[in-house]
Design an enzyme around this catalytic site. Structure first.
Site, short mmCIF file in Angstrom:
data_model
loop_
_atom_site.label_atom_id
_atom_site.label_comp_id
_atom_site.label_asym_id
_atom_site.label_seq_id
_atom_site.Cartn_x
_atom_site.Cartn_y
_atom_site.Cartn_z
N HIS A 54 9.36 47.96 -58.44
CA HIS A 54 8.04 47.62 -58.95
C HIS A 54 7.18 47.16 -57.77
O HIS A 54 7.71 46.61 -56.79
CB HIS A 54 8.12 46.48 -59.96
CG HIS A 54 8.74 46.88 -61.26
ND1 HIS A 54 8.53 46.15 -62.41
CD2 HIS A 54 9.55 47.90 -61.60
CE1 HIS A 54 9.19 46.71 -63.41
NE2 HIS A 54 9.82 47.78 -62.94
N GLU A 56 5.35 44.60 -57.37
CA GLU A 56 5.51 43.18 -57.07
C GLU A 56 6.80 42.91 -56.30
O GLU A 56 6.80 42.13 -55.34
CB GLU A 56 5.54 42.34 -58.37
CG GLU A 56 4.30 42.48 -59.22
CD GLU A 56 4.43 43.53 -60.32
OE1 GLU A 56 3.86 43.31 -61.40
OE2 GLU A 56 5.10 44.56 -60.09
N CYS A 84 6.25 41.92 -65.35
CA CYS A 84 7.32 42.00 -66.35
C CYS A 84 8.29 40.83 -66.13
O CYS A 84 8.15 40.08 -65.17
CB CYS A 84 8.05 43.34 -66.20
SG CYS A 84 9.07 43.43 -64.69
N CYS A 87 9.87 40.80 -62.54
CA CYS A 87 8.93 40.41 -61.49
C CYS A 87 8.52 38.96 -61.62
O CYS A 87 8.40 38.25 -60.62
CB CYS A 87 7.72 41.34 -61.50
SG CYS A 87 8.15 43.05 -61.07
#
Length: 157
Positions: A54, A56, A84, A87
């Site tokens: 991801h 992040e 999410c 993260c």
């Protein structure tokens, strides 16, 4: 302060635009220490075939490398989409000071929408949360991307 956050979100939006060319959802993240950008990444799950890639997570890893420490105290992460649970957990674990995000994620958001991991007093660190910055624009990037995917599946133009 909203103007400052909007300028930072535009950096994250620019980064997010790098994801669709390799099939990834357009999410971008930028990490700042003070006013200095120390990391900037976009989603690479499809490119890497890595469920943890991801924006992040990648930006946090780059920031830790830049600072020579996993402790990212005093940093701000700006993301185009509400993080999410994975993260948000990484934000807490790395001691990020603040998360600024654009669009809320009612299906997986963990900074206030579905869960509130960043502000859970039971954890060893709490992250300041600022949401909804340029939400229309960041949400529009996502809507456009998924509309294009649906059109491609239907075999449209």
């Amino acid at each position: 302060m909203a103007s400052m956050y909007e300028d930072l979100m535009r950096l994250a939006i620019d980064e997010a635009r790098g994801a669709p060319p390799h099939g990834d959802v357009p999410v971008g993240a930028v990490v700042l220490l003070g006013e200095r950008v120390i990391a900037s990444r976009h989603n690479e799950r499809e490119r890497r075939q890595d469920p943890t890639a991801h924006a992040e997570m990648l930006a946090l890893a780059d920031a830790a490398k830049e600072l020579g420490s996993w402790r990212l105290a005093g940093t701000t992460l700006v993301a185009t989409l509400e993080p999410c649970p994975m993260c948000a957990g990484a934000l807490v674990a790395s001691r990020v000071q603040r998360i600024v995000y654009g669009a809320s994620d009612p299906k997986a958001g963990a900074c206030g929408s579905l869960y509130n991991i960043c502000a859970d007093p039971r954890l060893n660190h709490e992250v300041d949360v600022v949401g909804g910055i340029l939400a229309g624009e960041t949400g529009g990037l996502l809507s456009e991307f998924f509309a294009g995917r649906r059109e491609a599946v239907r075999g449209g133009p």
